[in-house]
Design a protein around this motif. Structure first.
Motif, PDB file in Angstrom:
ATOM      1  N   PRO A   7       0.578  -1.390   0.106  1.00 26.25           N
ATOM      2  CA  PRO A   7      -0.092  -0.113   0.232  1.00 26.25           C
ATOM      3  C   PRO A   7       0.987   1.210  -0.481  1.00 26.25           C
ATOM      4  O   PRO A   7       1.905   1.604   1.098  1.00 26.25           O
ATOM      5  N   ASP A   8       0.565   2.108  -1.161  1.00 22.19           N
ATOM      6  CA  ASP A   8       1.283   3.512  -1.191  1.00 22.19           C
ATOM      7  C   ASP A   8       0.266   3.950  -0.539  1.00 22.19           C
ATOM      8  O   ASP A   8      -0.928   4.008  -0.325  1.00 22.19           O
ATOM      9  N   PRO A   9       0.636   4.887   0.759  1.00 19.30           N
ATOM     10  CA  PRO A   9       0.003   5.952   2.121  1.00 19.30           C
ATOM     11  C   PRO A   9      -0.884   6.888   1.336  1.00 19.30           C
ATOM     12  O   PRO A   9      -1.844   7.152   1.424  1.00 19.30           O
ATOM     13  N   ALA A  10       0.012   7.482   0.391  1.00 16.03           N
ATOM     14  CA  ALA A  10      -0.678   8.801  -0.847  1.00 16.03           C
ATOM     15  C   ALA A  10      -1.999   7.741  -1.800  1.00 16.03           C
ATOM     16  O   ALA A  10      -2.683   9.208  -1.339  1.00 16.03           O
ATOM     17  N   VAL A  11      -1.854   6.660  -1.747  1.00 13.52           N
ATOM     18  CA  VAL A  11      -3.177   6.339  -2.330  1.00 13.52           C
ATOM     19  C   VAL A  11      -4.779   6.030  -2.062  1.00 13.52           C
ATOM     20  O   VAL A  11      -5.507   6.030  -1.984  1.00 13.52           O
ATOM     21  N   LEU A  12      -3.579   5.775  -0.543  1.00  7.28           N
ATOM     22  CA  LEU A  12      -4.974   5.397   0.820  1.00  7.28           C
ATOM     23  C   LEU A  12      -5.870   6.489   1.232  1.00  7.28           C
ATOM     24  O   LEU A  12      -6.774   5.854   0.635  1.00  7.28           O
TER      25      LEU A  12
END
Length: 489
Positions: free
Chosen positions: A319-324
């Motif tokens: 998981p990419d935090p920005a995409v989450l």
């Protein structure tokens, strides 16, 4: 250019009591942005202070087909490589350094490959390994070890540590000023520090150097990024288009196509954005930026079920935090607060893992807290970040956090730094214009407020599923401009 000269002297004020303004747009804006998931309680973020870090596609060219002399450039300097190839390269270099622990170049190649794989896979666990390998290279051969310095520069950029990247990058450039590959990471470092004059000067020097056909696409891609930051969209698109056409591997071509998709998204051209992102994914299914770009474009097109599936696929493995954060806000816009909070919980976990790998996530945490948590926590984090590396992204985020905390007069200085070309903010960004428009409205500067809100929707009418309805409602509340608006003060 240093933005700090434009935002006054009080960078870390004592937090005053929150204001209880009832101005015309406060109820509309706050209700719309806060309606959904509100965390309330303090979140378990990592500490704010960071510890110091000691069109047909061309045929694929696997790492075995690449000379070792090209491998370091491939894995370090904006010449993307496929994930399987990077993993194979790492395996070979690990065997080499075990057999020859005094091989400084092998240590540098290994460390740089770890950096490249970490960035491609979004896995910060590779960064401590990279640092150990690169420092081992320096231990073996410190003087003139440009390969290790290059790798440490790339590592610092991957961690969003722009002061460290500048230090190592300038050392590497001083040791060998004629190498083209020394300039792209330095440009990124200067951008992150808000020194746009040096970034442009470095690009000019890069463009003057003679580069071969293998390196030229990466140079054009770097030029595209600088042109985009100047607001020269057509020039940026032209450079990236040429880079994609001249790319020598599918992974490299996919990266430049993903960049074209991002540029199309930023100008609100959804069909073009989707076309480029899907083309990139056909060439390289591991192209994370293209996967996220495809998801947000599908959401903007109203293909919600497909967008949610695309987002879930994009964050499934690593998981990419920005995409989450994007996915959580999409769920909020759909009236699904439980699903949004689930993504925000995953975001917090992903941030903790990223920080454990040495990544500076204060900018992303500040953005999250400003809209979904504690705005004053966001202000404090972003003020520290601004003192350390005052780039445009931080200026915009800090201005918005100050607005959310009720400090609009101070917020305007940072919002101006992010949007005023004379102060460094040449990039045409719908979110930045939106933020400034809201702040101007709160200060009852209705002419500028109307202008910046309209500009945000003109740049990209789909820039955020939460903010776009707010911008449209704010413009309706402001109404039509008078026949002759007074000049701006």
């Amino acid at each position: 250019m240093d933005n700090r000269q434009y935002v006054g002297t009080s960078l870390v004020p004592e937090p005053p009591a929150p204001r209880r303004s009832r101005r015309v747009l406060r109820r509309v804006l706050v209700a719309a942005l806060a309606g959904g998931v509100v965390t309330g309680a303090a979140l378990a973020w990592p500490p704010g202070e960071r510890r110091p870090h000691r069109p047909a596609p061309p045929p694929a060219a696997g790492p075995r087909a690449q000379p070792r002399a090209q491998a370091l450039t491939t894995v370090t300097y904006a010449v993307p490589a496929a994930l399987p190839g990077l993993t194979a390269l790492i395996g070979r270099e690990e065997q080499r350094v075990r057999a020859q622990p005094q091989d400084a170049r092998a240590w540098a190649v290994l460390g740089s490959a770890y950096v490249a794989r970490g960035r491609r896979a979004g896995d910060a666990a590779d960064y401590p390994r990279a640092e150990r390998a690169l420092r081992s290279s320096l231990d073996v051969r410190g003087t003139g070890n440009t390969e290790a310095l290059d790798g440490l520069t790339a590592l610092a950029l991957a961690r969003r540590d722009f002061p460290t990247a500048k230090r190592y990058g300038e050392q590497a450039l001083k040791a060998a000023p004629k190498r083209w590959s020394a300039y792209p990471p330095l440009i990124d470092a200067y951008d992150g520090l808000g020194d746009y004059t040096k970034a442009r000067a470095a690009l000019d020097k890069l463009m003057e150097l003679r580069t071969g056909p293998a390196e030229r696409p990466a140079v054009m891609a770097r030029a595209a990024a600088v042109y985009r930051d100047r607001g020269w969209r057509e020039d940026a698109v032209a450079q990236l288009t040429d880079a994609a056409a001249a790319a020598r591997t599918p992974a490299e071509q996919a990266a430049w196509l993903a960049g074209l998709g991002q540029l199309a998204w930023e100008r609100g051209d959804l069909p073009d954005a989707l076309r480029h992102c899907e083309a990139a994914l056909r060439l390289d299914p591991d192209q994370r930026a293209a996967a996220a770009g495809r998801a947000r474009t599908l959401a903007a097109l109203g293909r919600t079920a497909q967008a949610l599936a695309a987002y879930r696929a994009a964050v499934a493995a690593q998981p990419d935090p920005a995409v989450l954060l994007e996915l959580g806000e999409l769920y909020e816009s759909l009236g699904q607060p439980g699903a949004a909070e689930e993504q925000y919980a995953r975001l917090r976990a992903a941030v903790r893992q990223s920080v454990a790998g040495g990544v500076d996530e204060e900018l992303l945490i500040g953005r999250f807290e400003a809209d979904h948590g504690d705005p004053w926590d966001a202000v404090e984090r972003l003020q520290r970040e601004w003192r350390r590396q005052p780039g445009i992204e931080v200026a915009d985020a800090l201005g918005w956090a100050l607005h959310r905390a009720g400090e609009d007069q101070e917020a305007l200085g940072y919002a101006t730094a992010a949007t005023d070309e004379a102060k460094g903010g040449g990039v045409r960004s719908a979110p930045y214009s939106f933020h400034r428009g809201v702040i101007e409205a709160e200060l009852e500067r209705y002419g500028p407020a109307r202008r910046f809100l309209e500009e945000a929707l003109r740049i990209n009418p789909y820039f955020s599923p939460l903010a776009v309805p707010v911008a449209r409602e704010a413009l309706r509340t402001l109404g039509e401009p008078p026949a002759e608006e007074p000049p701006e003060s």
